[in-house]
Design a protein around this motif. Structure first.
Motif, mmCIF file in Angstrom:
data_model
loop_
_atom_site.group_PDB
_atom_site.id
_atom_site.type_symbol
_atom_site.label_atom_id
_atom_site.label_comp_id
_atom_site.label_asym_id
_atom_site.label_seq_id
_atom_site.Cartn_x
_atom_site.Cartn_y
_atom_site.Cartn_z
ATOM 1 N N GLU A 136 -39.624 9.038 19.174
ATOM 2 C CA GLU A 136 -39.833 8.948 17.762
ATOM 3 C C GLU A 136 -39.308 10.292 17.124
ATOM 4 O O GLU A 136 -38.885 10.006 15.907
ATOM 5 N N ASP A 137 -39.571 11.446 17.552
ATOM 6 C CA ASP A 137 -38.655 12.304 17.094
ATOM 7 C C ASP A 137 -37.345 12.371 16.899
ATOM 8 O O ASP A 137 -36.673 12.866 15.765
ATOM 9 N N ALA A 138 -36.860 11.837 17.628
ATOM 10 C CA ALA A 138 -35.086 11.810 17.827
ATOM 11 C C ALA A 138 -34.776 10.610 16.674
ATOM 12 O O ALA A 138 -33.848 11.014 16.087
ATOM 13 N N ALA A 177 -27.297 13.644 17.384
ATOM 14 C CA ALA A 177 -28.464 12.544 17.176
ATOM 15 C C ALA A 177 -27.848 11.431 17.859
ATOM 16 O O ALA A 177 -28.868 10.689 18.719
ATOM 17 N N ALA A 178 -26.988 10.932 17.712
ATOM 18 C CA ALA A 178 -26.309 9.383 18.595
ATOM 19 C C ALA A 178 -26.344 9.876 19.837
ATOM 20 O O ALA A 178 -26.754 9.016 20.925
ATOM 21 N N THR A 184 -28.874 9.506 25.602
ATOM 22 C CA THR A 184 -29.708 9.851 26.457
ATOM 23 C C THR A 184 -30.702 9.372 26.773
ATOM 24 O O THR A 184 -31.267 9.060 27.830
ATOM 25 N N TRP A 185 -31.660 9.424 25.702
ATOM 26 C CA TRP A 185 -33.226 8.797 25.930
ATOM 27 C C TRP A 185 -32.889 7.406 25.966
ATOM 28 O O TRP A 185 -33.856 6.749 26.759
ATOM 29 N N ALA A 213 -34.420 3.294 30.013
ATOM 30 C CA ALA A 213 -33.984 1.920 30.865
ATOM 31 C C ALA A 213 -34.357 2.111 32.228
ATOM 32 O O ALA A 213 -34.650 1.113 32.939
ATOM 33 N N GLU A 214 -34.533 3.477 32.522
ATOM 34 C CA GLU A 214 -34.920 3.710 34.022
ATOM 35 C C GLU A 214 -36.344 3.564 34.281
ATOM 36 O O GLU A 214 -36.600 3.237 35.274
#
Length: 588
Positions: free
Chosen positions: A429-431, A526-527, A532-533, A538-539
């Protein structure tokens, strides 16, 4: 009191005396004798024909008091005047009634004194039949009698006597009053002659209206000599006699409202003189001392004042006031009794209502007791049932505690996993929030560039307008050249200011471009973080799916907006603008 009412009282005594068997009726022959006696003593012309006609009928039985009243009113009382001897009338009625009712052997007074008390009773009695005298009038008479015999009034003795009277009546008839005075109950220690003189004095005041009497000296009208006479003062006249036995009457002094009584100076060896001026004559009077003089003058002046105001004698007026007061008190007492009865009725109704409420409360209490007993029984049953349920509940609770312990372990593991996912969710959410703020900054910069480009276009249009006006001014006549030259200088100054402003706008555009590049860099960072997130989520079993922003290449920003034209077009526009600027400089 009217003359008719006074006469009726004496006649009532005579009628009741003729009623031997106390049946309320008298024989016609006795009524004829009574009527004839009344005609004679009251100086009414006798009409024997009317008497015979009234009592002539087929019924030879006795006549009641109500049957005799019509004849008495029509033929006697309606014709009577005040020109008869009142004492003779009372004496005749007394003679008819005293032998039957009075027990003279037990009395200490004479028959004449008893007659006087009987007359006083008729004067003080109430105007209702049978005649009675109330306690207040008894006290008034006894006080008068005690004052006349120069005795002392003992209030306690009379109060004790009132307590002995009938509590419901509080009154006496004529014969009981004669017995009370004749027994000497209120004249103990007095000789019979003093008591007789006191009775006579009260009788003269109340019955004969004698207000004052005594020996005084009167000056003659013819011989002018002074003679001692017995004077008797009444409300409307002063009579004087040779002696106090009233045997030889010498004359009267008629009083009216115009009479005058005034004091005289001592003369001819006589002291304490005063003068009585009537409408006919004047009389000089002499008394023995100043006190008697003042008493006689004051008494005569009171009589004159009463005649002037048309008021009766003081004792008669006082009696009427006492009667009026008793009537008002009686009316108030009746009203009070009526209110008391109403209050008593309301109280009885209230008591009945309270009794009904008490019964209702008793019934409610009985019902409440039964309800309480049932409640206690139900409570006992519920207590036993609750105890059994509690034991079962304990067993169930032990089983549940074991299951809860097992579930708690599983729950801890699950909660640990949920906390990890929540941390990841907050970081995501922060991202996303950073990305949203970067897009907002980009939008703000884009709006700022658009505004700057619009202002630049506006200024360019103004410059082109000014240039066209300068070209037009050059082609005009030489006469206007100087004026146009001044205008050109002014416009040139405005153009220079516009060029400076244009340079400032260019600098602002460059700043906005740098800011936009910074924002674009933040968007790329940010992208990258989002990618990365996304890989991390997905993991973790694919619980979250990120929204990927579109990829953007480098965008060309011009004064006309981002990506408005290509580099070649921009070069051509710059060359054209530079050419126009050179032409303006040459024109200057």
């Amino acid at each position: 009191m009217a003359l008719r009412d006074e006469l009726l009282k004496s006649i009532w005594h005579a009628f009741t005396a003729l009623d031997v068997d106390k049946s309320g009726k008298v024989s016609k022959s006795q009524l004829k004798v009574l009527s004839h006696s009344l005609y004679t003593v009251m100086n009414i012309p006798h009409d024997p024909v009317a008497l015979e006609e009234h009592f002539k009928d087929d019924d030879e039985g006795p006549v009641s008091n109500q049957g005799y009243m019509p004849y008495l009113n029509k033929f006697i009382l309606d014709k009577v005047t005040d020109n008869f001897d009142r004492p003779d009338f009372n004496k005749m009625c007394w003679t008819l009634c005293y032998r039957k009712n009075m027990q003279q052997s037990h009395l200490l007074i004479s028959n004449d004194d008893a007659f006087k008390i009987w007359c006083i009773f008729n004067f003080l009695s109430e105007d209702r039949y049978p005649l009675i005298v109330v306690t207040e009038e008894i006290e008034y008479f006894l006080r008068k009698l005690t004052e006349a015999i120069k005795g002392s009034w003992v209030e306690e003795r009379f109060e004790d006597y009132k307590l002995q009277l009938d509590s419901t009546q509080q009154c006496l008839n004529a014969w009981e009053l004669i017995k009370l005075v004749g027994s000497g109950h209120f004249s103990k220690g007095m000789d019979l002659q003093t008591l007789s003189m006191g009775i006579s004095e009260v009788y003269q005041e109340l019955i004969l209206d004698v207000l004052k009497q005594g020996y005084i000296m009167k000056k003659g009208h013819k011989r002018k000599n002074w003679t001692e006479r017995w004077f008797v003062l009444k409300p409307n006249l002063i009579s004087y006699y040779v002696g106090e036995d009233l045997a030889h009457k010498k004359g009267d002094i008629l009083l009216d409202g115009n009479c005058i009584v005034e004091s005289l100076q001592d003369k001819e060896g006589k002291k304490c003189l005063f003068l009585i001026k009537s409408s006919l004559k004047s009389f000089e009077i002499s008394v023995s001392d100043k006190k008697k003089k003042q008493e006689w003058i004051q008494a005569i002046q009171i009589c004159v004042s009463l005649l002037r105001m048309g008021r009766p004698a003081p004792h008669r007026e006082a009696r009427q006031k006492r009667r009026d007061l008793r009537l008002r008190q009686q009316a108030e007492q009746e009203e009070l009794e009526l209110r008391m009865r109403e209050l008593q009725t309301a109280n009885e109704a209230k008591q009945q209502e309270l009794e009904n409420m008490r019964k209702a409360l008793e019934e409610a209490a009985a019902n409440a007791a039964e309800e309480e007993q049932r409640r206690l029984q139900t409570q006992t049953e519920l207590h036993d049932r609750y105890r059994m349920d509690l034991e079962r509940e304990k067993m169930v609770r032990q089983q549940m505690e074991e299951q809860v312990a097992q579930k708690s372990t599983e729950l801890e593991q699950y909660l640990q996993r949920v906390r990890e996912l929540e941390d990841m969710y907050r970081q995501l959410e922060d991202a996303l929030e950073d990305e949203r703020r970067a897009r907002q900054d980009e939008e703000i910069v884009r709006k700022l560039q658009t505004r700057l480009l619009e202002e630049e276009a506006t200024k360019r249009a103004e410059l082109e307008q000014i240039h066209l006006k300068q070209q037009q001014a050059i082609s005009e006549t030489e006469a206007e050249k100087q004026e146009l030259e001044r205008e050109r200088l002014a416009k040139e100054s405005a153009l220079q200011a516009a060029m400076i402003q244009l340079e400032n706008l260019e600098q602002e555009r460059q700043g906005a471009l740098e800011q936009y590049q910074t924002v674009m860099k933040k968007l790329e960072d940010a992208a990258n973080k989002t990618k990365t997130w996304k890989h991390k989520v997905a993991e973790h079993e694919g619980m979250l799916r990120l929204i990927q922003p579109g990829s953007k290449g480098p965008t060309l920003i011009t004064n006309w907006g981002p990506a408005a034209f290509s580099d070649g077009e921009l070069s051509q526009r710059e060359k054209k603008w530079q050419k126009m600027k050179n032409q303006v400089s040459e024109a200057q």
